[in-house]
Design a protein around this motif. Structure first.
Motif, PDB file in Angstrom:
ATOM      1  N   ASN A  52       0.848  -1.194   0.000  1.00 16.97           N
ATOM      2  CA  ASN A  52       0.000   0.000   0.000  1.00 16.97           C
ATOM      3  C   ASN A  52       0.885   1.245   0.000  1.00 16.97           C
ATOM      4  OD1 ASN A  52       0.957   0.151   2.635  1.00 16.97           O
ATOM      5  ND2 ASN A  52      -0.902  -0.682   3.516  1.00 16.97           N
ATOM      6  N   TYR A  86      -8.074   1.478  -2.587  1.00 20.19           N
ATOM      7  CA  TYR A  86      -7.834   2.407  -1.488  1.00 20.19           C
ATOM      8  C   TYR A  86      -6.465   2.118  -0.892  1.00 20.19           C
ATOM      9  CZ  TYR A  86      -9.511  -1.870   0.581  1.00 20.19           C
ATOM     10  OH  TYR A  86      -9.684  -3.191   0.877  1.00 20.19           O
ATOM     11  N   ASN A  87      -6.052   2.908   0.015  1.00 18.36           N
ATOM     12  CA  ASN A  87      -4.772   2.738   0.724  1.00 18.36           C
ATOM     13  C   ASN A  87      -3.543   2.761  -0.175  1.00 18.36           C
ATOM     14  OD1 ASN A  87      -6.041   2.558   3.210  1.00 18.36           O
ATOM     15  ND2 ASN A  87      -6.147   0.331   3.154  1.00 18.36           N
ATOM     16  N   SER A 128      -1.524  -6.622   3.496  1.00 17.22           N
ATOM     17  CA  SER A 128      -2.933  -6.942   3.680  1.00 17.22           C
ATOM     18  C   SER A 128      -3.148  -8.065   4.691  1.00 17.22           C
ATOM     19  CB  SER A 128      -3.551  -7.355   2.340  1.00 17.22           C
ATOM     20  OG  SER A 128      -4.838  -7.903   2.525  1.00 17.22           O
TER      21      SER A 128
END
Length: 191
Positions: A52, A86-87, A128
Motif C-alpha cells: 500500500n 484504497y490505501n 494486507s
C-alpha cells in the motif's frame, strides 16, 4: 467480563478464514485460467506480492529483495496484486512493477481473482491482513509487511503463533520467507 459486561460474549473469527470453503476449487481454477489467458499469470507458482502507500518508501529495497528471493528459489516470477482501490495499493503496484523488471501486475479484479492468485502461488508477501489470512487458509507461506507497527498485523502473527511472518525491513524478506516456508503445513492453525 472483567470490565463488567454481563451479556453473553461471542468471538467470531474473521470471515477470510473461511475462504477455502467459500470459493470452490472449480471456480478458482476457472478464474486462474482466465488470469493466465488475460494477464499472463504463470503456469508455475509465482510469488504474489501486495503493498500500500506505506510501502512506497520501501519499493527499491523490496524489489531487490524479491529479485533475490525469486532467483534463489527459482520461482516462476513475481505477480503484483491490489486488494482494493484504497490505501494506495495501485500506486504501490505501479512502483514495484517499474522497479522489478519481469514482474507481472494483475489488473484490479474481484475477490475470486485475488483468492485464485494467492491459492495458486508459491507464497504471499504483503501488508494486507486478509491477503495473509487467505494465504494461511490455502496453506501458502506468507509474510506480513509490517512497516509501521500496525497492531492488527502483530496481533495476527501472535494469534497464529508465527512471529517470524512479521517483516519490518525489506532486506529481511528472503530469510524470513525461507523460515516460514520451512514451517510446512499450517492447516491446524486455521482449523
Amino acid at each position: 467480563r472483567a470490565a463488567g459486561v454481563r451479556r453473553e460474549i461471542e468471538v467470531v473469527p474473521d470471515p477470510a478464514f473461511l475462504g477455502s470453503r467459500l470459493f470452490p476449487s472449480p471456480l478458482l481454477q476457472k478464474r486462474l485460467s482466465q488470469l493466465r489467458a488475460s494477464a499472463g499469470f504463470p503456469e508455475e507458482p509465482p510469488l504474489v506480492v501486495q503493498g500500500n502507500a506505506a510501502s512506497l518508501p520501501h519499493v527499491p529495497a523490496l524489489a531487490a529483495a524479491l529479485g533475490r528471493l525469486r532467483d534463489e528459489r527459482d520461482l516462476a516470477g513475481v505477480v503484483i496484486v491490489e486488494t482494493g482501490p484504497y490505501n494506495g495499493d495501485g500506486e504501490f503496484a505501479q512502483a514495484l512493477a517499474t522497479a522489478l523488471p519481469g514482474s507481472i501486475r494483475l489488473p484490479p479484479g474481484g475477490l475470486a481473482d485475488l483468492t485464485a492468485a494467492i491459492a495458486a502461488s508459491a507464497g504471499f508477501i504483503g501488508t494486507s491482513l486478509h491477503g495473509n489470512i487467505t494465504a494461511l487458509g490455502y496453506d501458502r507461506p506468507h509474510l506480513v509487511l509490517a512497516w509501521g507497527g500496525e497492531t492488527k498485523l502483530e496481533g495476527f502473527a501472535a494469534a497464529i503463533d508465527n512471529p517470524d511472518c512479521l517483516v519490518e525491513r525489506a532486506d529481511d524478506v528472503p530469510g524470513a520467507f525461507e523460515k516460514v516456508a520451512a514451517m510446512g503445513l499450517r492447516t491446524g492453525v486455521v482449523a
